[in-house]
Scaffold this motif. Structure first.
Motif, PDB file in Angstrom:
ATOM      1  N   SER A  26       0.848  -1.208   0.000  1.00 16.50           N
ATOM      2  CA  SER A  26       0.000   0.000   0.000  1.00 16.50           C
ATOM      3  C   SER A  26       0.879   1.252   0.000  1.00 16.50           C
ATOM      4  O   SER A  26       0.560   2.245  -0.640  1.00 16.50           O
ATOM      5  N   GLN A  71      -7.222  -0.014  -0.601  1.00 11.31           N
ATOM      6  CA  GLN A  71      -7.540  -1.301   0.027  1.00 11.31           C
ATOM      7  C   GLN A  71      -8.913  -1.250   0.704  1.00 11.31           C
ATOM      8  O   GLN A  71      -9.700  -2.173   0.611  1.00 11.31           O
ATOM      9  N   ASP A 148      -5.148  -1.908  -5.128  1.00 12.90           N
ATOM     10  CA  ASP A 148      -4.633  -2.492  -3.888  1.00 12.90           C
ATOM     11  C   ASP A 148      -5.661  -3.493  -3.349  1.00 12.90           C
ATOM     12  O   ASP A 148      -6.618  -3.130  -2.692  1.00 12.90           O
TER      13      ASP A 148
HETATM   14 MG   LIG Z   1      -1.999  -2.802   2.375  1.00 13.17          MG
END
Ligand SMILES: [Mg+2]
Ligand SMILES: Nc1ncnc2c1ncn2[C@@H]1O[C@H](COP(=O)(O)OP(=O)(O)OP(=O)(O)O)[C@@H](O)[C@H]1O
Ligand SMILES: Nc1ncnc2c1ncn2[C@@H]1O[C@H](COP(=O)(O)OP(=O)(O)OP(=O)(O)O)[C@@H](O)[C@H]1O
Ligand SMILES: [Mg+2]
Lengths: 560, 203, 260
Positions: A26, A71, A148
């Motif tokens: 990330s 994410q 992500d």
């Molecule tokens: Mg992550």
């Protein structure tokens, strides 16, 4: 988070990024569009994206070069209506509203949500929110996309839809994608980048990297690789069978393995555990449930679960899995029918009475944290149980070791990364040795090593520790690999009803049930079914790579 | 290396008090958290103030945690005011029984807390500043409450008593609790993105 | 009472009316409520609002009554309090325990109750018929910097998110065997802090997502639907203003004007 990382990606490349939890994936994404260093953190060295030196250009310009799908889907959507969400970017760039409206309808068209303009964002399903997030980024017309873990919490159907969408995106975008579910993506990615502890471990064509370093990836870095590739590595290592082309996808594997000959019956590595107790621990008797806003989540559900059983409750999003599992802990009480725990009706019990006997690990781990350090968090249930401190300390250290939380003892639970928090939440439940342990989506956003390590340490605890041996395990999930690997029995939910209740192996023999409940076969099952169609004598119940490898008759006489 | 686009230098006004996006979002979200927690109390508050007049409306002091905490985290002038205006608007849109009157409370309570922190030049964010932030918010709000609910007729004695009670209940139940929560958040390392997270221990 | 947006989606005259005129209309009614102290006239105004709700706004009776359930006791309580403290010298009608109910007190209690009801009812009509999207665009029209105005959007987006979060935290805590702690500070710490920690982390993610989409990059931005005054709004406001003027004149004649 990242240390001397250098690599180049040319236009139109499709790069698969892999790495264990906390490897820095990330963080890498945030460097690409300038959030790092302009908004958070600092960087050294050179980073040039779409011919723009990141440090020199503001995030707003970089935002129309690099689109990031983050994410956490819920928090990246910031508007009320779908149309405002998708129009948000272009409007910020002061693009004339006529063109903005055109971009909004094009983007929604592309992701398959045309006509959703005036819907509220918070009324959409997980899969639809994911599509809105992608559309809102596409509206900025970026050249590069960083995704992500987009399918972290999607059921198989939405995952397949998303993979098709990504396939279409790659035509005119450079894509970097991190995803734990690699089985469908490895075949279509050009290049593989593997991160480990912030460093670049491997970088090269997917086939090459997996062929040479597949074992290190799986065993040392704890990263998921396609199951067919795991099978190939196992065959090469233990059966001296070497395919001409290292398989990445199902079709490639079927071509290579059709000519192999297989043993008749499956050499199942672990014998199924005999179920001991007669009296069922959990009895669900014609249960119906309706939420306050009127949605009927359960319709006439009945099943029994005995002490020591390993049961998976599976089904698509919104089929009622979480709802029925909350009935075991008394969090929800049936609107019709009864739920009995050890013979006692949950209507008469409170969550406090059941809390010591039924452990429940939530889909979102951080909601369960009650203490300010990892050590206190793990020790919490023992402390309220009144155990002496020395014994608590011993068991806490043991638990922290098993669940790969070494070195994080004094950190605040909330400062851990996604995967670390998930492992902590399971550890806090296991340590109290409950009668029943319910895990709601345990592999949500988990890389291979954490899932395997968590499940293996769970099963190690079950095998080793006398008190824990009899624990009843209930896995609520859509991840069929997990079901195949760890559950002897599967209960399939569909629109609030029980569609199937029987041995896991039998479930996979019923293709139309799997199709209706949009569950997918574990990749290996597809492989053995396809091979059987080609006439290979492959046993039906091969679900794990090691089972598949074990069932192949070695060409030479060498046996492991 | 591919040819790199050159960019003429540009000055962004990195003023000490410029609001970043995360400042603005957190100011709004803190309001929602306490809006959710307060909404059941909101109805109780209405009953209290109606039944006991000026003193009643000063007993239940939890209403001003939101803007004191927002100021503690963001530490920029106007944070409390913006927080309370958003609070008032979101309360109204969610069907608060007082309707548009909540905007009046939002305005007065926001101004009250701003005055308290302005007295310290927006440099002190310790327990005293937060206490005053909660207390002054209620004093200002009392003007609006007394005007709208016509407590003027209730006699000066009762009004002053109400103000005095309010000063301490809101100072403690809103100001100090907000300070406690803020310190906890800073120690949990959650406020790194804000001015509150910058200095190591200097309150 | 769960905190959910009360906006009722429809396409009626009231819905099409721009948000600013409707807001000015609430202020107008507030001013009228505070200048006229004649219960009958205020009751007439409340009746006019009933017409606006069902006639112009065509809002469902069920919803209106359900909200009324929350609003009505409030104005009653406010009126009752006034009745008690305003018993100056008029004939005593009845005794409620220690409290004397006088005709003057009763009259003023009624005026006061109706005054609160007027503002509350008008605000509700505004909330039922105004799309938050139009509301925020009109706030920007009032020269409020768009970065601040959009925070209202983010707040409204977080209401359902944090409501679910709060429910799940309550469940998660009870499953951890955490007793229902009675101590105020303890229960605050146990319940508010996880909600706040999660809210702050989510706001950082949201802010990063907004920054990545160029939020605040330029001093101004474009809007698909800009704010525009509506003819129907102006007419609506004018009729109420005229009616109000007549009522004030009549109230002045009858001598009960602006009696605090
Ligand atoms: Mg992550
Ligand atoms: N905002 C932050 N503040 C401090 N440390 C952080 C922050 N974000 C991440 N970290 C730490 O940096 C490391 C890398 O985090 P990152 O989120 O990039 O990993 P990841 O590969 O995305 O992990 P996951 O797969 O669990 O999402 C982790 O050890 C994490 O604890
Ligand atoms: N708190 C709630 N209020 C109202 N409806 C709810 C609530 N929780 C779940 N539902 C609805 O009940 C149905 C079943 O939800 P449930 O969460 O049990 O499904 P699930 O199988 O766990 O889904 P997922 O795979 O997404 O976790 C869904 O239609 C869902 O929208
Ligand atoms: Mg679920």
């Amino acid at each position: 988070m990242l240390q001397d990382l250098s690599f180049e990606v040319s236009r139109g490349e499709f790069v698969l990024v892999l790495g264990a939890s906390g490897a820095g994936k990330s963080t890498l994404g945030l460097c690409l569009n300038g959030i790092v260093p302009h908004v958070q953190g600092a960087t050294e060295g050179e980073l040039i994206v779409a011919a723009h030196r990141v440090r020199e250009w503001p995030v707003s310009t970089l935002g129309s070069k690099v689109g990031i799908i983050f994410q956490d889907v819920e928090s990246q959507l910031c508007m009320l209506y779908v149309r405002d969400e998708v129009a948000f970017g272009p409007e910020n760039l002061r693009i004339p509203s006529a063109e903005v409206e055109q971009r909004v309808s094009d983007a929604l068209q592309f992701v398959g949500l045309q006509g959703y303009e005036n819907k509220f964002v918070f009324e959409l399903s997980g899969g639809q929110k994911q599509k809105v997030a992608i559309a809102s980024v596409l509206a900025m017309r970026p050249e590069i996309l960083f995704l992500d873990e987009p399918t972290a919490n999607l059921d198989p159907r939405s995952t397949n839809e998303l993979v098709d969408l990504i396939g279409r995106l790659r035509r005119d975008h450079t894509i970097l994608i991190f995803e734990n579910k690699v089985d469908q993506l490895a075949g279509i990615a050009d290049r593989l980048l593997v991160l480990d502890g912030g460093r670049l471990a491997f970088d090269g064509p997917v086939r090459e990297v997996l062929e040479e370093h597949g074992d290190t990836l799986v065993n040392e870095l704890g990263v998921w690789i396609p199951q067919v590739s795991e099978v190939e590595l196992g065959l090469r290592r233990r059966k001296h069978v070497r395919s001409a082309v290292f398989p990445l996808s199902l079709n490639e594997a079927v071509e290579q393995y059709a000519p192999l000959n297989f043993r008749g019956e499956p050499a199942r590595t672990s014998a199924p555990r005999p179920v001991i107790a007669l009296k069922p621990t959990i009895e669900v008797d014609r249960v119906g449930f309706r939420y306050d806003d009127g949605t009927v989540a359960l319709r006439d559900v009945s099943f029994n679960i005995r002490q020591g059983e390993k049961v998976a409750i599976v089904g698509p999003n919104g089929s009622g899995k979480t709802t029925i599992s909350k009935h075991f802990t008394g969090l929800l009480k049936p609107t019709s029918g009864r739920v009995l725990i050890d013979g006692a009706d949950t209507h008469k019990l409170s969550t406090r009475d059941l809390a010591r006997r039924i452990g429940f690990v939530f889909q979102n781990p951080e909601h369960q944290f009650v203490r300010d350090s990892v050590r206190d968090e793990v020790a919490f249930s023992l402390r309220i149980g009144g155990m002496d401190e020395a014994e608590i300390a011993r068991r806490v250290d043991h638990e922290i070791e098993i669940f790969n939380l070494k070195g994080l003892e004094d950190r605040h639970p909330f400062s851990l990364s996604g995967g670390e928090r998930r492992r902590l939440s399971v550890a806090t439940m296991i340590i109290a040795h409950p009668e029943v342990l319910v895990l709601d989506e345990p592999t949500y956003g988990q890389d291979k090593s954490n899932t395997v390590r968590m499940m293996d340490s769970l099963f190690k605890a079950l095998a080793e520790d006398e008190a824990v041996q009899e624990i009843t395990l209930i896995l609520v999930t859509h991840d069929m690999k997990l079901v195949a690997g760890y559950a002897e029995r599967a209960i399939v939910m569909r629109q609030g009803r029980v569609a199937f209740d029987g041995p896991t192996s039998q479930l996979f023999l019923d293709p139309d049930l799997l199709r209706d409940t949009n569950l997918e076969y574990p990749p290996l099952f597809e492989l053995s079914r396809a091979l059987r169609d080609r006439g290979a004598m492959v046993p039906a119940s091969l679900l794990r790579p090691e089972d598949f490898v074990a069932s192949v008759r070695a060409l030479q006489a060498i046996e492991p | 290396m591919s040819q790199v686009a050159v960019r003429e230098p540009q000055t962004t006004n990195k003023g000490r008090y410029r609001y970043t996006t995360v400042d603005i979002v957190v100011i709004a979200v803190i309001g929602v958290v306490f809006g959710i927690l307060n909404s059941p109390m909101g109805v109780i508050y209405q009953a209290f103030q109606a039944a006991f007049g000026p003193i009643g409306s000063n007993i239940w002091g939890v209403f001003d945690i939101s803007q004191v905490l927002a100021m503690y985290i963001v530490r920029k002038p106007g944070a409390a005011f913006i927080n309370m205006m958003i609070n008032g608007l979101v309360q109204m849109l969610s069907g608060n029984p007082a309707g548009a009157i909540t905007l009046g409370w939002g305005f007065t309570q926001g101004v009250g807390t701003e005055v308290a922190f302005a007295v310290f030049g927006y440099r002190r964010f310790d327990w005293l500043a937060c206490f005053l932030g909660g207390a002054l918010a209620q004093e200002f709000a009392n003007f609006w409450t007394y005007y709208i609910y016509g407590f003027g007729k209730a006699g000066l004695g009762q009004l002053l008593l109400g103000d005095l009670v309010g000063f301490f209940t809101y100072g403690v139940m809103s100001g100090l609790i907000a300070f406690g929560i803020g310190t906890f958040l800073r120690r949990a390392g959650v406020l790194k993105a804000f001015k509150a997270g910058e200095q190591p221990k200097a309150a | 009472m769960r905190m959910t947006m009360q906006y009722y989606r429809a396409n009626t005259v009231m819905h099409r009316m721009d948000a600013l005129t409707k807001f000015l209309w609430i202020i107008l009614l507030g001013v009228l409520g505070f200048t006229i102290s004649d219960p009958l006239m205020l009751a007439a105004l409340v009746l006019a609002l009933v017409f606006v709700t069902f006639g112009l706004g065509r809002l469902p009776a069920g919803m209106v009554l359900r909200m009324g359930f929350y609003f009505f006791p409030l104005s009653l309580a406010a009126g009752f309090f006034q009745m008690v403290i305003r018993s100056h010298g008029t004939t005593v009608l009845a005794h409620l325990g220690p409290l004397a109910v006088t005709s003057g007190g009763l009259q003023f209690g009624a005026v006061f109750g109706l005054r609160i009801m007027l503002i509350a009812f008008a605000s509700l009509i505004f909330v039922w018929t105004t799309d938050p999207r139009d509301l925020i665009v009109s706030i920007i029209y009032l020269r409020v910097p768009y970065r601040i105005a959009y925070a209202v959007f983010v707040a409204l987006r977080f209401v359902p998110l944090l409501e679910n979060e709060a429910a799940v935290i309550r469940e998660a805590q009870s499953v951890r065997g955490v007793e229902q702690v009675h101590g105020r500070i303890e229960s605050l710490k146990r319940y508010v802090l996880p909600l706040l920690l999660s809210a702050i982390r989510k706001s950082e993610n949201t802010a990063v997502a907004m920054d990545s989409r160029a939020f605040g990059a330029f001093p101004t931005r474009t809007y698909i639907k800009e704010f525009r005054w509506t003819a129907s709004g102006i007419i609506f406001l004018m009729t109420f203003a005229a009616a109000g003027a007549i009522l004030i004149y009549a109230a002045a004649l009858r001598g009960n004007l602006y009696e605090r």
